[in-house]
Design a protein around this motif. Structure first.
Motif, PDB file in Angstrom:
ATOM      1  N   ASP A   1       0.832  -1.099  -0.390  1.00 42.57           N
ATOM      2  CA  ASP A   1       0.072  -0.119  -0.455  1.00 42.57           C
ATOM      3  C   ASP A   1       0.701   1.236  -0.349  1.00 42.57           C
ATOM      4  N   GLU A   2       1.215   2.162  -1.444  1.00 46.03           N
ATOM      5  CA  GLU A   2       1.736   2.720  -1.288  1.00 46.03           C
ATOM      6  C   GLU A   2       1.651   4.165  -0.471  1.00 46.03           C
ATOM      7  N   LYS A   3       0.612   4.200   0.279  1.00 48.17           N
ATOM      8  CA  LYS A   3       0.321   5.601   1.176  1.00 48.17           C
ATOM      9  C   LYS A   3       1.123   5.414   2.290  1.00 48.17           C
ATOM     10  N   VAL A   4       1.463   4.454   3.627  1.00 47.17           N
ATOM     11  CA  VAL A   4       2.304   4.628   4.185  1.00 47.17           C
ATOM     12  C   VAL A   4       4.171   4.644   3.853  1.00 47.17           C
ATOM     13  N   ILE A   5       4.034   4.233   3.109  1.00 48.32           N
ATOM     14  CA  ILE A   5       5.829   4.463   2.767  1.00 48.32           C
ATOM     15  C   ILE A   5       5.983   5.283   2.226  1.00 48.32           C
ATOM     16  N   GLY A   6       4.969   5.830   1.756  1.00 53.94           N
ATOM     17  CA  GLY A   6       4.985   7.801   1.339  1.00 53.94           C
ATOM     18  C   GLY A   6       4.612   8.250   2.259  1.00 53.94           C
ATOM     19  N   LYS A   7       4.607   8.372   3.355  1.00 49.31           N
ATOM     20  CA  LYS A   7       4.156   8.955   4.320  1.00 49.31           C
ATOM     21  C   LYS A   7       5.424   8.956   5.027  1.00 49.31           C
ATOM     22  N   LEU A   8       6.156   7.942   5.200  1.00 53.48           N
ATOM     23  CA  LEU A   8       6.925   7.601   5.870  1.00 53.48           C
ATOM     24  C   LEU A   8       8.530   8.352   5.352  1.00 53.48           C
ATOM     25  N   GLN A   9       8.496   8.273   3.860  1.00 50.68           N
ATOM     26  CA  GLN A   9       9.251   9.141   3.414  1.00 50.68           C
ATOM     27  C   GLN A   9       9.041  10.615   3.770  1.00 50.68           C
TER      28      GLN A   9
END
Lengths: 109, 109
Positions: A84-92
DNA sequence: AAATAATATCGTAATATTGCAATATAGATA
DNA sequence: TATCTATATTGCAATATTACGATATTATTT
């Protein structure tokens, strides 16, 4: 103790800590990287890929799923997992933000 | 158990998991954010800032220091802590890398 | 319907983490 | 030198995590 005093910290701090905890295990990093590599795969692929028993993999997948890092689609009797791209994006974004703030100031030590 | 089977994973995976674990606690996130905010501060500032006892703060600082996330300079009888940019930079790059790979592929679920 | 395949859940043992009181250490100051 | 201030260490109780065997669940195949 072993229990964290979450009630004294901000929601954002607790959320971030919780997300990081979901990733803070080499097996879960390996699972994440494997799914990124092959784009999507079923649980059994991971069981064959990693040197851990099936219940252990299942447990790690559950934690990643609960954290929103991966999601699973039922496909027959198998389950297809993907990122789920959202969470990795959030961390980035969070780490980019930290880095920018640190670069601006610096000095000291 | 409670012990992780690190021997089966790559050094990079173990290192990343270990770094993330060092940050995977709301108090340590709060400490990181406070140091970023004020640029540098002594341990006692953090003890006054957070609702945890001095030995607990000291323990969290030690973990952040062991992970290379912060560094401490002795200043008289106090210790001045500040961020070590390298590790946060490394994390930022790793998550950016993940995100890029995920964006390229996509599809599935 | 039985057998098979893929996954989840339960229960449990071993180990790790968290938090803090008590205490130690080390430098600053009176 | 005695006291104060800042930090670290030790020891321990409470809780969490990790790993896996046994078993349950669910869908597919024969």
């Amino acid at each position: 103790m072993g229990i964290s005093k979450t009630e004294h910290f901000t929601d954002k701090q607790n959320e971030l800590a919780s997300l990081l905890k979901a990733l803070a295990h080499p097996a879960r990093i390996a699972i994440l990287e494997h799914i990124i590599k092959v784009n999507a795969c079923i649980c059994n692929d991971i069981v064959n890929e990693l040197p851990l028993a099936q219940p252990t993999i299942s447990q790690h997948l559950k934690e990643l799923k609960n954290a929103g890092i991966i999601k699973g689609n039922i496909e027959g009797n198998a389950i297809c997992y993907c990122i789920d791209e959202k969470v990795i994006g959030k961390l980035q974004k969070i780490f980019s933000g930290y880095e920018m703030k640190i670069e601006k100031k610096r000095s000291c030590c």
